[in-house]
Design an enzyme around this catalytic site. Structure first.
Site, PDB file in Angstrom:
ATOM      1  N   SER A   1      11.090 -12.616  -4.448  1.00  0.00           N
ATOM      2  CA  SER A   1      12.353 -12.310  -5.122  1.00  0.00           C
ATOM      3  C   SER A   1      13.522 -12.891  -4.335  1.00  0.00           C
ATOM      4  O   SER A   1      13.377 -13.308  -3.186  1.00  0.00           O
ATOM      5  CB  SER A   1      12.529 -10.791  -5.262  1.00  0.00           C
ATOM      6  N   GLY A   2      14.695 -12.847  -4.960  1.00  0.00           N
ATOM      7  CA  GLY A   2      15.907 -13.326  -4.298  1.00  0.00           C
ATOM      8  C   GLY A   2      16.776 -12.216  -3.761  1.00  0.00           C
ATOM      9  O   GLY A   2      17.942 -12.448  -3.422  1.00  0.00           O
TER      10      GLY A   2
ATOM     11  N   CYS B   1       0.825  -1.194   0.000  1.00  0.00           N
ATOM     12  CA  CYS B   1       0.000   0.000   0.000  1.00  0.00           C
ATOM     13  C   CYS B   1       0.863   1.249   0.000  1.00  0.00           C
ATOM     14  O   CYS B   1       2.086   1.189  -0.047  1.00  0.00           O
ATOM     15  CB  CYS B   1      -0.894   0.009   1.238  1.00  0.00           C
TER      16      CYS B   1
ATOM     17  N   ILE C   1      13.049 -12.034 -17.443  1.00  0.00           N
ATOM     18  CA  ILE C   1      13.355 -11.109 -18.535  1.00  0.00           C
ATOM     19  C   ILE C   1      14.544 -11.670 -19.309  1.00  0.00           C
ATOM     20  O   ILE C   1      15.566 -12.035 -18.721  1.00  0.00           O
ATOM     21  CB  ILE C   1      13.686  -9.710 -17.993  1.00  0.00           C
TER      22      ILE C   1
ATOM     23  N   ASP D   1      -3.632  -8.616   8.927  1.00  0.00           N
ATOM     24  CA  ASP D   1      -2.441  -8.344   9.727  1.00  0.00           C
ATOM     25  C   ASP D   1      -2.437  -6.903  10.225  1.00  0.00           C
ATOM     26  O   ASP D   1      -1.764  -6.588  11.209  1.00  0.00           O
ATOM     27  CB  ASP D   1      -1.170  -8.647   8.942  1.00  0.00           C
TER      28      ASP D   1
ATOM     29  N   ILE E   1      -4.282  -7.744  -0.579  1.00  0.00           N
ATOM     30  CA  ILE E   1      -3.515  -8.986  -0.622  1.00  0.00           C
ATOM     31  C   ILE E   1      -4.074 -10.004   0.367  1.00  0.00           C
ATOM     32  O   ILE E   1      -4.323 -11.156   0.032  1.00  0.00           O
ATOM     33  CB  ILE E   1      -2.021  -8.728  -0.283  1.00  0.00           C
TER      34      ILE E   1
END
Length: 646
Positions: free
Chosen positions: A363-364, A2, A291, A100, A53
């Site tokens: 993600s990493g 948000c 990508i 949450d 979410i």
């Protein structure tokens, strides 16, 4: 994910202008297109834009406790919210939602400012306690989520997820901080807690700010720091087993969502490890996004394909043209501050791709910092062994002289590029590391800036940022020290900034399992030999992932997420970079030495030197001046304000 914003009268109860608060809130519509809300009472205004979410049906914000005396606007995720709900219910708190966010209001009521100690996640929130007349701001431990604030001369405090929301208020002076400019040209970003504008600040990682009406606004307070104790007595097999368990838990917590979820898959070790752990715990094929580049020198898509095929993921690939440079002005407007990491371009594109298929992506990011993955770490350790062999009193004059005399040889094989090594050898460990990560190093910035601008700096050097953090690191282990520095600077100011703005531009939530603070704490307890062994970086992560990933992914040279700047500036962007760097907008600031700007452009475009990184830094600074500083209702006054540095 948000966007939050707000106005607080720290001195009294002046009326909040609803139209102004709405304008501030709407600048962040991209962060939360699913809904918006305001809370306004005398002296207090809170705004929220929502990307739904978790608890889509009842999780609207601002959110209140039962009697409405506590109100919160929140950006992020509290991953352990379900266990906290049970704990708070046992204390007698009644929950009206399954979100949450409601955990925060009850946790504040139960534990006060210490509530942040209980939260495991990424967050930035503002909480107003009407009964205590207290505004409480908080930011997560590793600053995954941003939070800007500014105290105006009349006692009005502004805050927001992005700097653009503060600028929309109209009361924030667009006066550039010269120290921020020095940091930007050294690092490519403005380091926390400084902001490009003098009046504004970023709330530092793992800090809170508690403001009581009628009292002076205090300094932010730290509530956490990572400690590199390096004292965990585990052998490699034991460490690999525990790592797998911890990774699986961290990934599992971040897979909780009521919307489509997936992962970035670059083909590197970090993102591949995250996808492997997701596949272990998902009944359905994981959605993955990659990508590809039409330039083979930058293309990792074949390695991503290996992982996608192994785990039968729903794999989505789009090819980015190697001349994808149309985002310069878009990025300047998106980041609000000067920002010079050119990998923001492919990051923007992979977020654009992911949002077509999912609302949440894992993600990493964070793996290089905690596991020891950067090549510069190995170079630094090698230099440290050399530095240890000679006292500083001998090294400084000897290698300082060699560094000045030895020609810079960007064109030569790396083994012959000794100038940087000589310069590093003449410095202390912290100075050398700062030198190695700087885009424009000290001698270059000395030539770049005009005499007038140097007077404004009054001796300030961006290396002071590193010195300050090093003094708090609590370790003299060579690897642990620079990991700590990166966790405080590069990870926060560059990586997290890049991913937050690029993802939020597309209303995409990105979650980072490798930045789980409990995982980071555990890795800080492991000896450095489990992170770099010989010339192998990320030793533990690679060993631990051997059962799950092919060697072709684990043990290949690190490629990075780069774009061909050097070629762009000698080809399709040749004229644009010349016009931007040598044009009127930079010149009218009076901050730069035009002869040196001319040298940078001419030497690069002739092929004599590779100045692509400094030129990109200048190009993005010029784009910031045009797109941010000169924009808005006071645009007519901006050029005059821009050069008034004090």
């Amino acid at each position: 994910m948000c966007g939050i914003t707000g106005i607080f009268d720290s001195r009294g109860q002046r009326e909040i202008d609803r139209a102004v608060l709405e304008r501030m809130n709407e600048t962040q519509h991209h962060r939360g297109p699913d809904g918006g809300g305001l809370h306004i009472e005398p002296g207090v205004g809170l705004g929220h834009r929502r990307l739904s979410i978790i608890d889509i049906a009842t999780g609207q914000q601002p959110l209140y406790n039962a009697d409405g005396s506590i109100c919160v606007v929140f950006n992020g995720e509290i991953y352990n919210y379900q266990s906290l709900i049970a704990e708070l219910q046992a204390l007698g708190y009644v929950f009206r939602t399954r979100s949450d966010t409601e955990v925060i209001v009850h946790a504040w009521a139960a534990w006060g400012a210490d509530c942040v100690q209980r939260f495991r996640g990424m967050f930035a929130f503002a909480l107003w306690d009407h009964n205590q007349e207290t505004l409480f701001l908080a930011r997560d431990r590793l600053a995954v989520k941003p939070l800007f604030y500014a105290l105006l001369p009349d006692g009005t405090l502004l805050f927001g997820s992005e700097l653009k929301s503060l600028l929309a208020h109209g009361g924030l002076a667009r006066e550039i901080d010269p120290l921020a400019v020095e940091e930007y040209f050294a690092l490519g970003y403005v380091a926390e807690p400084r902001c490009i504008f003098k009046q504004a600040r970023k709330l530092p990682p793992a800090h809170t700010l508690t403001i009581r009406r009628g009292q002076p606004v205090p300094a932010p307070q730290a509530y956490w720091d990572v400690r590199f104790s390096l004292d965990q007595p585990l052998d490699v097999e034991e460490a690999c087993a525990e790592l797998k368990d911890r990774l699986q838990e961290s990934v599992r917590l971040r897979m909780i969502a009521e919307v489509p979820l997936g992962a970035f898959l670059s083909g590197g070790v970090d993102s591949s490890a995250v996808v492997a752990m997701m596949a272990q715990q998902s009944a359905e094929p994981v959605n993955t996004c990659s990508i590809a580049f039409d330039d083979p020198a930058f293309n990792e898509s074949e390695f991503a394909k290996l992982v996608a095929e192994r785990y039968h993921t729903n794999h989505h690939v789009e090819t980015v043209k190697s001349d994808d440079f149309d985002l310069i002005d878009t990025l300047a407007r998106l980041y609000d501050e000067p920002y010079a990491d050119s990998s923001a371009i492919p990051t923007y594109r992979v977020c654009e791709l992911a949002r077509k298929h999912v609302t949440v992506a894992l993600s990493g990011d964070g793996g290089d910092e905690s596991f020891g993955g950067y090549r510069r770490y190995r170079m630094h350790l090698l230099e440290e062994r050399l530095r240890a062999a000679l006292p500083h009193g001998v090294r400084k004059p000897l290698f300082g002289l060699l560094g000045r005399l030895y020609p810079k040889a960007d064109w030569a094989p790396r083994v012959f590029r000794a100038k940087t090594t000589f310069e590093g050898m003449a410095r202390s460990s912290v100075e050398a590391y700062f030198h190695s990560v700087s885009i424009l190093r000290d001698p270059m910035r000395a030539q770049l800036f005009s005499p007038r601008f140097k007077r404004e700096l009054a001796g300030y050097n961006a290396g002071d940022v590193f010195d300050g953090h090093a003094a708090r690191a609590g370790t003299d282990d060579p690897l642990a020290l620079i990991q700590y520095l990166d966790l405080k600077t590069y990870l926060v100011g560059d990586i997290n900034t890049k991913v937050d703005r690029a993802s939020m531009a597309h209303s995409l939530e990105v979650r980072e399992p490798l930045m789980d603070h409990e995982l980071v704490e555990w890795l800080g307890s492991l000896p450095s030999t489990l992170k770099i062994r010989g010339q192998e970086g990320k030793f533990l992560l690679k060993k631990g992932m051997e059962p799950y990933l092919p060697d072709a992914v684990l043990y290949r040279p690190k490629m990075g997420f780069a774009v061909p700047l050097a070629r762009w500036f000698r080809g399709p962007l040749k004229q644009r970079v010349r016009e931007a760097v040598l044009g009127p907008r930079l010149a009218e600031t009076g901050w730069f030495n035009r002869d040196y700007l001319q040298h940078l452009v001419d030497a690069h475009q002739s092929g004599a030197r590779d100045y692509s990184a400094p030129l990109w830094t200048l190009l993005m600074f010029e784009a910031f001046l045009r797109n941010v500083l000169d924009a808005g209702p006071t645009a007519a006054r901006q050029p005059e304000v821009a050069v008034a540095l004090s």
